[in-house]
Motif scaffolding. Sequence first.
Motif, PDB file in Angstrom:
ATOM      1  N   ALA A 231      40.955 -17.032   8.255  1.00 23.61           N
ATOM      2  CA  ALA A 231      40.279 -16.561   7.040  1.00 23.61           C
ATOM      3  C   ALA A 231      38.794 -16.908   7.054  1.00 23.61           C
ATOM      4  O   ALA A 231      37.948 -16.110   6.626  1.00 23.61           O
ATOM      5  CB  ALA A 231      40.952 -17.162   5.809  1.00 23.61           C
ATOM      6  N   ALA A 232      38.448 -18.095   7.560  1.00 24.26           N
ATOM      7  CA  ALA A 232      37.036 -18.497   7.608  1.00 24.26           C
ATOM      8  C   ALA A 232      36.252 -17.723   8.656  1.00 24.26           C
ATOM      9  O   ALA A 232      35.021 -17.652   8.591  1.00 24.26           O
ATOM     10  CB  ALA A 232      36.933 -19.994   7.892  1.00 24.26           C
ATOM     11  N   GLY A 233      36.950 -17.128   9.612  1.00 27.38           N
ATOM     12  CA  GLY A 233      36.251 -16.372  10.651  1.00 27.38           C
ATOM     13  C   GLY A 233      35.494 -15.178  10.114  1.00 27.38           C
ATOM     14  O   GLY A 233      34.495 -14.750  10.706  1.00 27.38           O
ATOM     15  N   GLY A 234      35.939 -14.626   8.992  1.00 27.85           N
ATOM     16  CA  GLY A 234      35.212 -13.511   8.408  1.00 27.85           C
ATOM     17  C   GLY A 234      33.808 -13.875   7.981  1.00 27.85           C
ATOM     18  O   GLY A 234      32.925 -13.012   7.898  1.00 27.85           O
ATOM     19  N   GLN A 235      33.570 -15.154   7.709  1.00 28.92           N
ATOM     20  CA  GLN A 235      32.243 -15.599   7.280  1.00 28.92           C
ATOM     21  C   GLN A 235      31.394 -16.106   8.434  1.00 28.92           C
ATOM     22  O   GLN A 235      30.176 -15.893   8.456  1.00 28.92           O
ATOM     23  CB  GLN A 235      32.398 -16.707   6.235  1.00 28.92           C
ATOM     24  CG  GLN A 235      31.076 -17.236   5.703  1.00 28.92           C
ATOM     25  CD  GLN A 235      31.271 -18.313   4.654  1.00 28.92           C
ATOM     26  OE1 GLN A 235      32.410 -18.696   4.349  1.00 28.92           O
ATOM     27  NE2 GLN A 235      30.186 -18.805   4.091  1.00 28.92           N
ATOM     28  N   TRP A 236      32.028 -16.777   9.415  1.00 31.88           N
ATOM     29  CA  TRP A 236      31.242 -17.466  10.440  1.00 31.88           C
ATOM     30  C   TRP A 236      31.251 -16.772  11.793  1.00 31.88           C
ATOM     31  O   TRP A 236      30.431 -17.112  12.645  1.00 31.88           O
ATOM     32  CB  TRP A 236      31.758 -18.899  10.602  1.00 31.88           C
ATOM     33  CG  TRP A 236      31.748 -19.667   9.332  1.00 31.88           C
ATOM     34  CD1 TRP A 236      32.814 -20.138   8.646  1.00 31.88           C
ATOM     35  CD2 TRP A 236      30.599 -20.029   8.560  1.00 31.88           C
ATOM     36  NE1 TRP A 236      32.428 -20.781   7.506  1.00 31.88           N
ATOM     37  CE2 TRP A 236      31.062 -20.735   7.422  1.00 31.88           C
ATOM     38  CE3 TRP A 236      29.228 -19.838   8.706  1.00 31.88           C
ATOM     39  CZ2 TRP A 236      30.207 -21.237   6.455  1.00 31.88           C
ATOM     40  CZ3 TRP A 236      28.374 -20.339   7.741  1.00 31.88           C
ATOM     41  CH2 TRP A 236      28.862 -21.026   6.636  1.00 31.88           C
ATOM     42  N   ALA A 237      32.151 -15.831  12.018  1.00 33.66           N
ATOM     43  CA  ALA A 237      32.167 -15.112  13.300  1.00 33.66           C
ATOM     44  C   ALA A 237      31.137 -13.986  13.250  1.00 33.66           C
ATOM     45  O   ALA A 237      31.470 -12.813  13.075  1.00 33.66           O
ATOM     46  CB  ALA A 237      33.564 -14.567  13.579  1.00 33.66           C
ATOM     47  N   ASN A 238      29.865 -14.346  13.405  1.00 32.07           N
ATOM     48  CA  ASN A 238      28.767 -13.401  13.197  1.00 32.07           C
ATOM     49  C   ASN A 238      28.054 -13.016  14.490  1.00 32.07           C
ATOM     50  O   ASN A 238      26.892 -12.637  14.479  1.00 32.07           O
ATOM     51  CB  ASN A 238      27.752 -14.000  12.213  1.00 32.07           C
ATOM     52  CG  ASN A 238      27.402 -15.438  12.558  1.00 32.07           C
ATOM     53  OD1 ASN A 238      27.631 -15.882  13.684  1.00 32.07           O
ATOM     54  ND2 ASN A 238      26.873 -16.164  11.595  1.00 32.07           N
ATOM     55  N   SER A 239      28.736 -13.140  15.616  1.00 32.64           N
ATOM     56  CA  SER A 239      28.167 -12.698  16.890  1.00 32.64           C
ATOM     57  C   SER A 239      29.274 -12.048  17.711  1.00 32.64           C
ATOM     58  O   SER A 239      30.458 -12.136  17.367  1.00 32.64           O
ATOM     59  CB  SER A 239      27.555 -13.882  17.652  1.00 32.64           C
ATOM     60  OG  SER A 239      28.556 -14.804  18.038  1.00 32.64           O
ATOM     61  N   ASP A 240      28.887 -11.381  18.792  1.00 33.34           N
ATOM     62  CA  ASP A 240      29.885 -10.700  19.621  1.00 33.34           C
ATOM     63  C   ASP A 240      30.875 -11.688  20.225  1.00 33.34           C
ATOM     64  O   ASP A 240      32.085 -11.428  20.278  1.00 33.34           O
ATOM     65  CB  ASP A 240      29.182  -9.914  20.737  1.00 33.34           C
ATOM     66  CG  ASP A 240      28.337  -8.769  20.185  1.00 33.34           C
ATOM     67  OD1 ASP A 240      28.607  -8.349  19.032  1.00 33.34           O
ATOM     68  OD2 ASP A 240      27.413  -8.313  20.891  1.00 33.34           O
TER      69      ASP A 240
END
Length: 375
Positions: A231-240
């Motif tokens: 769930a937190a990846g939607g906020q912090w996964a901001n690169s390829d």
Amino acid sequence: MSSRIEIEITSEIDDQQYTWRALGAREPKGTIKKSLLPAKIKIGDEFRVEADFLIDGIEILRVLPKRDERKGQETIEILGSRNENYGVTTQLVKKKRNKKNSRSRKNQKQNTQKTSKDQRPKRDAAKKPRQSRSPQRGKRLKAKRSHRNSVIDNLPDLHKPLAREVLSRGIPNLRKTLNNMELPQGFDVEILQYAEKINKQLKTAEWRDRADAVLKSAKDIDLRDFRSVVAAGGQWANSDELSSIQSQLETSLRERIDFEHQQWLSEIKKAIEDGKSVRALNLSSHPPKPGTPLPENLMGPLVDLANNSLDSDTGSHRWSVVVQAVAFSPIRLKVTPKGIPERISDELVATIKKLSDRIPNISGLFTDSLKQTTD
């Protein structure tokens, strides 16, 4: 706020500036205006200066006068009277006591201690913490801090204390600290903007550490921790690169839930076959994926098992335990007891009264008992 440091002149840039470094160290270092230094200086001279530590570097404000060197410590010699013969001597003599009186006092003291000990109120036994009804599915997440520490290590030395402050206390507390400091106008805004940038990098690195730990133990990690990282990846996964990790996490989570779902069904089926009604009911109320309905091929046998567990031959305490399990199961509205206990205890009445909204079919059988408690 300015600070005082000791510096060493290392080279001359031009007629206006010299370079310096901290005395006895490579860093910090910088430049100093020639106008701040004495008239005759040479490379290697040492000075005490007052400096401002800014984000862009260190600015020397002024050169402080050198401290006067102390030639030596001044001491005072105490000669005294030089007479080593002492006029008075003392000797402590142990006082003699009457053995009979001392023995009676000792017995009296022991009796007093025993009486006071008996009169102390007994402490209640420590209550065991109430365990969660939800079963734990796997081991809890313990992530390393390699990516987070790497972010701090890659920062300039002057910025590392700010990063640690943000990490330990957060942006709101940093804002309060800056408000209490006497800073030039607008200076706190720049610090906060830079701190928010560092905070974002640290949060992203922490998520990366957690994601790596989950991928390493995808089959064993607790599902609650697994879901929180995804769930937190939607906020912090901001690169390829991080988006690729997020995709791996989502795929692993789906596979893990499918596996847990099949295991959940098999455990319920085994509990029904073994006649363990409470275990089967508790398992049915906690599917791996919240909201998953119980299959029809298990719902019918589970209802029959619950009905048979609630009959007139079952004791009140057992009745109370089964009723609590039924109240939180997906079959709570389908259970119809085959009978009620011959002796209805206060514990059973209190349990049914507490859960009456969830089990209307069962609470309707105890209308008279519930009215008596109300009256």
